[in-house]
Write an enzyme that holds these catalytic residues in place. Structure first.
Site, PDB file in Angstrom:
ATOM      1  N   GLN A 173       0.846  -1.201   0.000  1.00  0.00           N
ATOM      2  CA  GLN A 173       0.000   0.000   0.000  1.00  0.00           C
ATOM      3  C   GLN A 173       0.876   1.245   0.000  1.00  0.00           C
ATOM      4  O   GLN A 173       0.385   2.354  -0.102  1.00  0.00           O
ATOM      5  CB  GLN A 173      -0.879   0.023   1.250  1.00  0.00           C
ATOM      6  CG  GLN A 173      -1.820  -1.165   1.368  1.00  0.00           C
ATOM      7  CD  GLN A 173      -2.423  -1.239   2.761  1.00  0.00           C
ATOM      8  OE1 GLN A 173      -3.441  -0.612   3.044  1.00  0.00           O
ATOM      9  NE2 GLN A 173      -1.800  -1.998   3.636  1.00  0.00           N
ATOM     10  N   HIS A 221      -1.546   1.421  -4.232  1.00  0.00           N
ATOM     11  CA  HIS A 221      -1.963   2.811  -4.009  1.00  0.00           C
ATOM     12  C   HIS A 221      -1.134   3.792  -4.836  1.00  0.00           C
ATOM     13  O   HIS A 221      -1.212   4.999  -4.618  1.00  0.00           O
ATOM     14  CB  HIS A 221      -1.882   3.167  -2.515  1.00  0.00           C
ATOM     15  CG  HIS A 221      -2.903   2.454  -1.679  1.00  0.00           C
ATOM     16  ND1 HIS A 221      -2.919   2.496  -0.307  1.00  0.00           N
ATOM     17  CD2 HIS A 221      -3.953   1.677  -2.038  1.00  0.00           C
ATOM     18  CE1 HIS A 221      -3.928   1.773   0.150  1.00  0.00           C
ATOM     19  NE2 HIS A 221      -4.569   1.258  -0.883  1.00  0.00           N
ATOM     20  N   CYS A 227      -4.128  13.597 -20.997  1.00  0.00           N
ATOM     21  CA  CYS A 227      -3.918  12.403 -21.847  1.00  0.00           C
ATOM     22  C   CYS A 227      -3.712  11.133 -21.022  1.00  0.00           C
ATOM     23  O   CYS A 227      -3.587  10.049 -21.581  1.00  0.00           O
ATOM     24  CB  CYS A 227      -2.742  12.628 -22.802  1.00  0.00           C
ATOM     25  SG  CYS A 227      -1.127  12.732 -21.968  1.00  0.00           S
ATOM     26  N   CYS A 275       2.005  18.542 -18.309  1.00  0.00           N
ATOM     27  CA  CYS A 275       2.388  17.444 -19.194  1.00  0.00           C
ATOM     28  C   CYS A 275       3.215  17.976 -20.364  1.00  0.00           C
ATOM     29  O   CYS A 275       2.782  18.908 -21.051  1.00  0.00           O
ATOM     30  CB  CYS A 275       1.120  16.756 -19.710  1.00  0.00           C
ATOM     31  SG  CYS A 275       1.435  15.428 -20.870  1.00  0.00           S
ATOM     32  N   CYS A 321       0.865  17.174 -23.717  1.00  0.00           N
ATOM     33  CA  CYS A 321      -0.402  17.850 -24.044  1.00  0.00           C
ATOM     34  C   CYS A 321      -0.631  19.113 -23.221  1.00  0.00           C
ATOM     35  O   CYS A 321      -1.653  19.769 -23.377  1.00  0.00           O
ATOM     36  CB  CYS A 321      -1.578  16.875 -23.874  1.00  0.00           C
ATOM     37  SG  CYS A 321      -1.982  16.534 -22.155  1.00  0.00           S
ATOM     38  N   THR A 324       0.597  -2.829   8.677  1.00  0.00           N
ATOM     39  CA  THR A 324      -0.580  -2.088   8.206  1.00  0.00           C
ATOM     40  C   THR A 324      -1.657  -2.101   9.279  1.00  0.00           C
ATOM     41  O   THR A 324      -1.850  -3.125   9.956  1.00  0.00           O
ATOM     42  CB  THR A 324      -1.132  -2.632   6.864  1.00  0.00           C
ATOM     43  OG1 THR A 324      -2.327  -1.925   6.527  1.00  0.00           O
ATOM     44  CG2 THR A 324      -1.405  -4.118   6.891  1.00  0.00           C
ATOM     45  N   SER A 325      -2.344  -0.966   9.432  1.00  0.00           N
ATOM     46  CA  SER A 325      -3.368  -0.878  10.480  1.00  0.00           C
ATOM     47  C   SER A 325      -4.618  -1.665  10.104  1.00  0.00           C
ATOM     48  O   SER A 325      -5.479  -1.905  10.945  1.00  0.00           O
ATOM     49  CB  SER A 325      -3.727   0.592  10.738  1.00  0.00           C
ATOM     50  OG  SER A 325      -4.147   1.198   9.537  1.00  0.00           O
TER      51      SER A 325
HETATM   52  P1  OAD Z   1      -1.206   3.176   8.985  1.00  0.00           P
HETATM   53  O1  OAD Z   1      -0.465   4.401   9.388  1.00  0.00           O
HETATM   54  O2  OAD Z   1      -2.681   3.215   9.040  1.00  0.00           O
HETATM   55  O3  OAD Z   1      -0.739   1.948   9.881  1.00  0.00           O
HETATM   56  C1  OAD Z   1       0.610   1.672  10.111  1.00  0.00           C
HETATM   57  C2  OAD Z   1       0.672   0.392  10.910  1.00  0.00           C
HETATM   58  O4  OAD Z   1       2.045   0.051  11.061  1.00  0.00           O
HETATM   59  C3  OAD Z   1       0.075   0.467  12.299  1.00  0.00           C
HETATM   60  O5  OAD Z   1      -0.743  -0.673  12.521  1.00  0.00           O
HETATM   61  C4  OAD Z   1       1.289   0.444  13.244  1.00  0.00           C
HETATM   62  O6  OAD Z   1       1.022  -0.229  14.460  1.00  0.00           O
HETATM   63  C5  OAD Z   1       2.286  -0.319  12.413  1.00  0.00           C
HETATM   64  N1  OAD Z   1       3.687   0.017  12.670  1.00  0.00           N
HETATM   65  C6  OAD Z   1       4.240   1.216  12.938  1.00  0.00           C
HETATM   66  N2  OAD Z   1       5.564   1.140  13.043  1.00  0.00           N
HETATM   67  C7  OAD Z   1       5.888  -0.163  12.830  1.00  0.00           C
HETATM   68  C8  OAD Z   1       7.117  -0.902  12.786  1.00  0.00           C
HETATM   69  N3  OAD Z   1       8.294  -0.293  12.992  1.00  0.00           N
HETATM   70  N4  OAD Z   1       7.055  -2.224  12.541  1.00  0.00           N
HETATM   71  C9  OAD Z   1       5.856  -2.852  12.349  1.00  0.00           C
HETATM   72  N5  OAD Z   1       4.676  -2.214  12.361  1.00  0.00           N
HETATM   73  C10 OAD Z   1       4.684  -0.887  12.594  1.00  0.00           C
HETATM   74  O7  OAD Z   1      -0.677   2.777   7.521  1.00  0.00           O
HETATM   75  P2  OAD Z   1      -1.364   1.815   6.442  1.00  0.00           P
HETATM   76  O8  OAD Z   1      -2.043   0.671   7.081  1.00  0.00           O
HETATM   77  O9  OAD Z   1      -0.304   1.522   5.443  1.00  0.00           O
HETATM   78  O10 OAD Z   1      -3.263   5.458   1.565  1.00  0.00           O
HETATM   79  O11 OAD Z   1      -2.420   2.771   5.788  1.00  0.00           O
HETATM   80  C11 OAD Z   1      -3.163   2.345   4.682  1.00  0.00           C
HETATM   81  C12 OAD Z   1      -3.385   3.497   3.715  1.00  0.00           C
HETATM   82  O12 OAD Z   1      -3.979   4.583   4.414  1.00  0.00           O
HETATM   83  C13 OAD Z   1      -2.108   4.094   3.148  1.00  0.00           C
HETATM   84  O13 OAD Z   1      -1.648   3.377   2.024  1.00  0.00           O
HETATM   85  C14 OAD Z   1      -2.511   5.481   2.772  1.00  0.00           C
HETATM   86  C15 OAD Z   1      -3.364   5.835   3.967  1.00  0.00           C
HETATM   87  O14 OAD Z   1      -4.340   6.770   3.748  1.00  0.00           O
HETATM   88  C16 OAD Z   1      -2.912   6.333   0.583  1.00  0.00           C
HETATM   89  O15 OAD Z   1      -2.052   7.171   0.711  1.00  0.00           O
HETATM   90  C17 OAD Z   1      -3.648   6.169  -0.676  1.00  0.00           C
END
Ligand code: OAD
Length: 260
Positions: free
Chosen positions: A119, A137, A148, A165, A168, A206-207
């Site tokens: 992500q 993402h 374009c 761009c 265009c 990831t959260s």
């Molecule tokens: P989050 O910021 O929501 O979550 C980060 C996760 O990583 C949390 O669960 C933390 O506990 C964990 N974490 C932090 N430090 C860590 C470490 N050193 N080792 C292991 N885990 C750790 O980020 P995402 O889940 O990636 O979208 O968020 C998903 C999407 O929401 C992103 O891709 C972004 C955002 O809006 C876009 O930008 C399109």
């Protein structure tokens, strides 16, 4: 499927296991797995110094996503959106892949069948050497023409505000999937294939609140995969995975490959 944020996190219910007691089990499953899928989020790059979105100093604690990461925000004020992405480019340009990114490259090299779904838009997996990956993402080092629709790499730091761009002359936008936008159909198709077919899914940093990626652990589990979560904290997925290892990605992911 559009990108959306599930603000309501369910109560944690299931058991979680201490890292030490389960590392060996995960190592064995990983070594035996023929078809491995890895899903990563901002936590893996946190160890490189890239801010996460929802942690204590997370970006969405200090900035409003609806002002900066939606198509409406870009239509309203493209300068503001570009200024924010330019600030993030400046920050990410100073960061390097860490031991967890590198361990995933090694996993790609060792596994008979492998796919990484990230992500993250920071490009650190590519910088580390990952090649079998979907950046679902988008990528902060790519731009897309609003006229374009051509996608190109652009590593300018700072990038000119506003960028246009060269073909265009229409306005360029970051090649990022914003809230309310759909993931590329090809990426969704690839995710569906690798999640259905993998025998082991590693979910790292990831959260688990932004869909569709937040549903990937469930999909893999339903398809019969052994699912492992690595996170500093518990998440909505912790109760459904087979093993939840709590700790830093940069410490735990390399340990899964090389016993100490
Ligand atoms: P989050 O910021 O929501 O979550 C980060 C996760 O990583 C949390 O669960 C933390 O506990 C964990 N974490 C932090 N430090 C860590 C470490 N050193 N080792 C292991 N885990 C750790 O980020 P995402 O889940 O990636 O979208 O968020 C998903 C999407 O929401 C992103 O891709 C972004 C955002 O809006 C876009 O930008 C399109």
């Amino acid at each position: 499927m559009r990108l959306y944020d599930d603000a309501a996190r369910p109560e944690e219910t299931g058991p979680r296991m201490a890292p030490g007691s389960n590392l060996e089990l995960v190592r064995q499953r990983l070594a035996a797995a023929r078809n491995i899928t890895v899903l990563t989020g901002a936590g893996i790059s946190a160890d490189s110094g890239v801010p996460t979105f929802r942690g204590a100093d997370g970006l969405w604690r200090n900035f409003r996503a609806e002002d900066l990461a939606t198509p409406e925000a870009f239509e309203r004020d493209p300068r503001l959106v570009w200024a924010w992405y330019n600030w993030r480019r400046e920050l990410i340009a100073t960061k390097q892949p860490n031991a967890a990114h590198l361990a995933i490259v090694e996993l790609e090299r060792r596994a008979p069948t492998f796919w990484l779904v990230t992500q993250n838009v920071d490009g650190l997996h590519r910088d580390a050497g990952s090649r079998k990956l979907s950046e679902i993402h988008g990528n902060i080092w790519k731009v897309r023409c609003t006229g374009c629709h051509a996608v190109s790499e652009n590593r300018d730091v700072p990038i000119s505000i506003l960028p246009f761009c060269p073909q265009c002359r229409a306005l360029l936008r970051p090649h990022i999937v914003w809230f309310g936008e759909s993931l590329l159909a090809a990426d969704l198709q690839q995710c569906s294939t690798v999640l259905r077919n993998c025998d082991l899914l590693l979910v790292i940093g990831t959260s688990g609140v932004v869909y569709p990626a937040a549903g990937f652990a469930t999909l893999a589990k339903e398809a019969g995969a052994f699912v492992v979560e690595i996170n500093l904290d518990s998440t909505p997925q912790s109760s459904l995975v087979d093993v939840s290892l709590q700790g830093r990605a940069k410490d735990l992911v390399p340990l899964l490959l090389d016993p100490t």
